[in-house]
Design an enzyme around this catalytic site. Structure first.
Site, mmCIF file in Angstrom:
data_model
loop_
_atom_site.group_PDB
_atom_site.id
_atom_site.type_symbol
_atom_site.label_atom_id
_atom_site.label_comp_id
_atom_site.label_asym_id
_atom_site.label_seq_id
_atom_site.Cartn_x
_atom_site.Cartn_y
_atom_site.Cartn_z
ATOM 1 N N ASP A 10 0.858 -1.174 0.000
ATOM 2 C CA ASP A 10 0.000 0.000 0.000
ATOM 3 C C ASP A 10 0.909 1.244 0.000
ATOM 4 O O ASP A 10 2.099 1.142 0.331
ATOM 5 C CB ASP A 10 -0.888 -0.044 1.251
ATOM 6 N N ASP A 12 -0.171 5.195 0.862
ATOM 7 C CA ASP A 12 -0.434 6.150 1.945
ATOM 8 C C ASP A 12 -0.609 5.424 3.278
ATOM 9 O O ASP A 12 -1.430 4.517 3.394
ATOM 10 C CB ASP A 12 -1.698 6.953 1.636
ATOM 11 N N ASP A 167 -1.702 -0.807 6.050
ATOM 12 C CA ASP A 167 -1.965 -0.287 7.396
ATOM 13 C C ASP A 167 -3.451 -0.206 7.727
ATOM 14 O O ASP A 167 -3.802 0.284 8.802
ATOM 15 C CB ASP A 167 -1.365 1.120 7.529
#
Length: 228
Positions: A10, A12, A167
């Site tokens: 991922d 951001d 995240d």
């Protein structure tokens, strides 16, 4: 856990801290529309499912559905500032350098592909990745498994042999939908709920991820590297 054939990151909240620049772009649009600014924490809670969903959440008090024109204006504002304060999280550059010796790597973001590449190139990270897919690269975005399936095809491996590293709950759902392993990083955006998230491994620092994934010669798959 079986050693993955390739790693998918991922963007951001996993590789880069882009919270402030996203907030600036949104607040420039809100100011134009006569709305008060949002706080950093408010914006962070809205991020993760692409720009269209971000705008729906960020303009909920505007009482109008964001049009393509509004979306384009936000993207223009954000593009102007997307590298003003965005930086890799501490240890990311070193982590990628170590993992690149053992793995092919890709990025799968819900941010647009052009902006994702611009940010990664601006931070001198893009060259570490064989593939970079954004939220507009395919007809669907995370948590659809389409991005992971496409990357598996490009890497010529079964999707089950990928590991997605992220995240957020969206990342966890994406990995589950694709049937691949998921590594949850704990350094990501503030306020991300992690309770009950299904993860094969959980790491609190980039170096810990290296320790989990880089093996010394002769050690069986799945055992972490030990430092001598």
């Amino acid at each position: 856990m079986t050693r993955p054939a390739a790693l998918v990151f991922d963007l951001d909240g996993t590789l880069v801290d882009s919270r402030r620049d996203i907030t600036t772009g949104l607040n420039r649009l809100r100011s134009e529309l006569g709305l008060p600014p949002l706080s950093l924490d408010q914006v962070v809670a809205m991020v993760g499912e692409g720009a269209k969903m971000l705008l729906r959440r960020a303009l909920a008090d505007w009482n109008q559905e964001p049009t393509k024109e509004i979306l384009d204006r936000y993207l223009s504002y954000y593009a102007e500032v997307c590298l003003d304060t965005t930086v890799p999280y501490p240890g990311i550059e070193e982590m990628l350098a170590e993992l690149a010796a053992d793995y092919r790597m890709a990025v799968l973001s819900n941010k647009g592909e052009r902006l994702s590449i611009e940010i990664l190139e601006g931070l001198d990270l893009a060259w570490r990745f064989k593939e970079i897919l954004g939220g507009d690269s395919l007809p669907t975005r995370k948590p659809s498994p389409a991005g992971l399936n496409a990357l598996a095809d490009r890497f010529n491996v079964p999707v089950e042999q990928l590991m997605l590293i992220g995240d957020s709950r969206i990342d966890a759902e994406t990995a589950r939908n694709a049937g691949c392993a998921f590594a949850l990083v704990e350094w990501g955006f503030l306020g991300t709920p992690k309770e009950g998230m299904d993860a094969d491994i959980i790491v609190s620092t980039p170096d810990e991820l290296v320790q989990k994934l880089v093996l010394r010669p002769g050690v069986a798959n799945g055992e972490p590297r030990s430092e001598s």
